[in-house]
Design an enzyme around this catalytic site. Structure first.
Site, PDB file in Angstrom:
ATOM      1  CE  LYS A   1     -12.374   0.159   0.528  1.00 50.53           C
ATOM      2  NZ  LYS A   1     -11.908   0.800   1.751  1.00 50.53           N
TER       3      LYS A   1
ATOM      4  CD  GLU B   1      -3.154  -0.868   2.081  1.00 54.37           C
ATOM      5  OE1 GLU B   1      -3.724   0.238   2.171  1.00 54.37           O
ATOM      6  OE2 GLU B   1      -3.461  -1.836   2.815  1.00 54.37           O
TER       7      GLU B   1
ATOM      8  CG  HIS C   1       6.846 -28.598   6.933  1.00 48.13           C
ATOM      9  ND1 HIS C   1       7.276 -29.849   7.301  1.00 48.13           N
ATOM     10  CD2 HIS C   1       7.085 -27.798   8.003  1.00 48.13           C
ATOM     11  CE1 HIS C   1       7.714 -29.826   8.546  1.00 48.13           C
ATOM     12  NE2 HIS C   1       7.608 -28.578   9.003  1.00 48.13           N
TER      13      HIS C   1
HETATM   14  O1  PA5 Z   1      -5.264   0.706   4.194  1.00 47.27           O
HETATM   15  C1  PA5 Z   1      -6.286   0.847   3.536  1.00 47.27           C
HETATM   16  O2  PA5 Z   1      -6.661   1.953   3.083  1.00 47.27           O
HETATM   17  C2  PA5 Z   1      -7.167  -0.353   3.254  1.00 47.27           C
HETATM   18  O3  PA5 Z   1      -6.490  -1.549   3.477  1.00 47.27           O
HETATM   19  C3  PA5 Z   1      -8.459  -0.249   4.078  1.00 47.27           C
HETATM   20  O4  PA5 Z   1      -8.157  -0.404   5.446  1.00 47.27           O
HETATM   21  C4  PA5 Z   1      -9.469  -1.303   3.627  1.00 47.27           C
HETATM   22  O5  PA5 Z   1      -9.829  -1.073   2.291  1.00 47.27           O
HETATM   23  C5  PA5 Z   1     -10.734  -1.301   4.481  1.00 47.27           C
HETATM   24  O6  PA5 Z   1     -11.245  -0.016   4.635  1.00 47.27           O
HETATM   25  P1  PA5 Z   1     -11.655   0.494   6.090  1.00 47.27           P
HETATM   26  O7  PA5 Z   1     -10.407   0.395   6.907  1.00 47.27           O
HETATM   27  O8  PA5 Z   1     -12.120   1.879   5.918  1.00 47.27           O
HETATM   28  O9  PA5 Z   1     -12.722  -0.444   6.548  1.00 47.27           O
END
Ligand code: PA5
Length: 358
Positions: free
Chosen positions: A352, A242, A258
């Site tokens: 999303k 990310e 393993h």
């Molecule tokens: O780090 C991020 O932006 C994502 O991994 C979000 O955490 C994920 O899409 C879920 O969204 P939220 O944390 O708003 O539920």
């Protein structure tokens, strides 16, 4: 686009690249943890539940990793299982004797909203952990306790807010031993570690900058150990994805002895590009330590190389967070080496948005 030769000691350039204030959020983690434990967790009303048979943390991405931290931390300390659910649906065992933490930083993640609805329908005791959004609205409507966390940072920068209140709730419910000294030690350790990891500390003295350089233009493979650093390996992988917008893979010892280890033979030209991070904790099983020594020998001439990163601190929380903090910073320095802004995750936003249309 890659900026060739990005200088990790050019502090101004690092901050210029970081549009969402990732370094500021990282620097604020010790304060965030203190606020999460001593303010947010104290404000939440506890659910009325007579006996808890199991605990489920339901969430996705940056909101789910706190569930894994809770699962690993709780495993040797409590007699009921903690299960992390990253799905629309909940496991069949969820019932009125289940405590469900529905965790979504935005409060709008559709899988978490669906799982929240299921938890309610099954009569489970639910606590919502969120900044608001639809989850916050639903919890308010349903009279469900909410741990209301501050907005304005990325979910993955909010592990303190997303994880520690759940731990404190279990302590307050008497499910987990109510020790707070471990939390205090962790916060103090983070404050000290921050000085070593932050942008002002030059690369020769900064382990996170050094790790980022080793991972640059390589395929990171992160290995942790079952019951301790496994959750950290998963966290490093997610943070590299990310923040640095790069691939990364993780696995766990002893399981990887393993299967995965057999795969270090072909294709050599790709294996040569793999850099393995081995997360180490003195508290790992003695046989795992021996396994790691043999495993290093197997990969040393095949992979680009390996780097061992040791946990510091005494308590389990400090040791976990010492590694998480190092990996978080390293992933942001890696973003800089790729010349990419660590903050925005446009691919997730796009997914999303597209799903919301359907
Ligand atoms: O780090 C991020 O932006 C994502 O991994 C979000 O955490 C994920 O899409 C879920 O969204 P939220 O944390 O708003 O539920």
């Amino acid at each position: 686009m890659t900026i060739r030769g990005f200088d990790l000691d050019n502090v101004d350039a690092l901050y210029r690249l970081d549009s969402a204030g990732t370094f500021t959020s990282l620097g604020g983690l010790p304060v965030q943890c203190a606020e999460a434990c001593w303010d947010l967790a104290e404000q939440v009303g506890l659910p009325e539940i007579e006996a808890i048979s199991n605990i489920v943390v339901t969430g996705l991405g940056g909101s789910a990793i706190g569930g894994d931290l809770l699962r690993v931390y709780a495993a040797g300390r409590i007699s009921v299982p903690v299960v992390v659910n990253r799905d629309y649906v909940l496991p069949e065992f969820v019932a009125p004797d289940t405590l469900v933490f529905a965790v979504s930083y935005s409060g709008n993640t559709e899988e978490t909203l669906s799982a929240y609805g299921e938890a309610r329908a099954k009569g489970a005791s639910v606590i919502a952990v969120t900044t608001g959004g639809k989850l916050g609205e639903a919890a308010l409507r349903d009279g469900v306790p909410v741990i209301k966390i501050p907005g304005g940072i990325a979910p993955r920068a909010a592990t303190g807010f997303l994880f520690l209140p759940t731990l404190r709730v279990l302590q307050k419910l008497g499910v987990l031993p109510g020790k707070v000294d471990e939390i205090t030690e962790m916060i103090e350790l983070l404050k000290n570690l921050r000085k070593k990891l932050d942008p002002e500390t030059p690369a020769e003295e900064n382990p996170a900058k050094q790790i980022a350089r080793k991972l640059h233009r390589r395929i990171p493979v992160i290995w942790g150990s079952a019951g301790t650093t496994e959750v950290v390996a998963q966290r490093w992988k997610g943070q590299i994805n990310e923040n640095a917008k790069a691939p990364a893979y993780w696995n766990v010892l002893p399981e990887l002895n393993h299967n995965e280890i057999v795969g270090f033979q072909f294709p050599l030209e790709i294996l040569n590009q793999v850099h393995v991070i081995i997360l180490r904790d003195e508290h790992d099983h003695s046989r795992v330590h021996k396994r790691i020594e043999i495993t290093k020998d197997i990969i040393k001439d095949v992979a680009d190389g390996y780097t061992e990163v040791w946990a510091s601190g005494n308590g389990a929380l400090a040791r976990l967070y010492s590694l998480i903090y190092t990996g978080d910073y390293a992933s942001v320095y890696l973003a800089a080496l790729y010349g990419v802004d660590p903050g925005p995750v446009r691919v997730i936003d796009h997914l999303k948005k597209e799903l919301a249309k359907q």
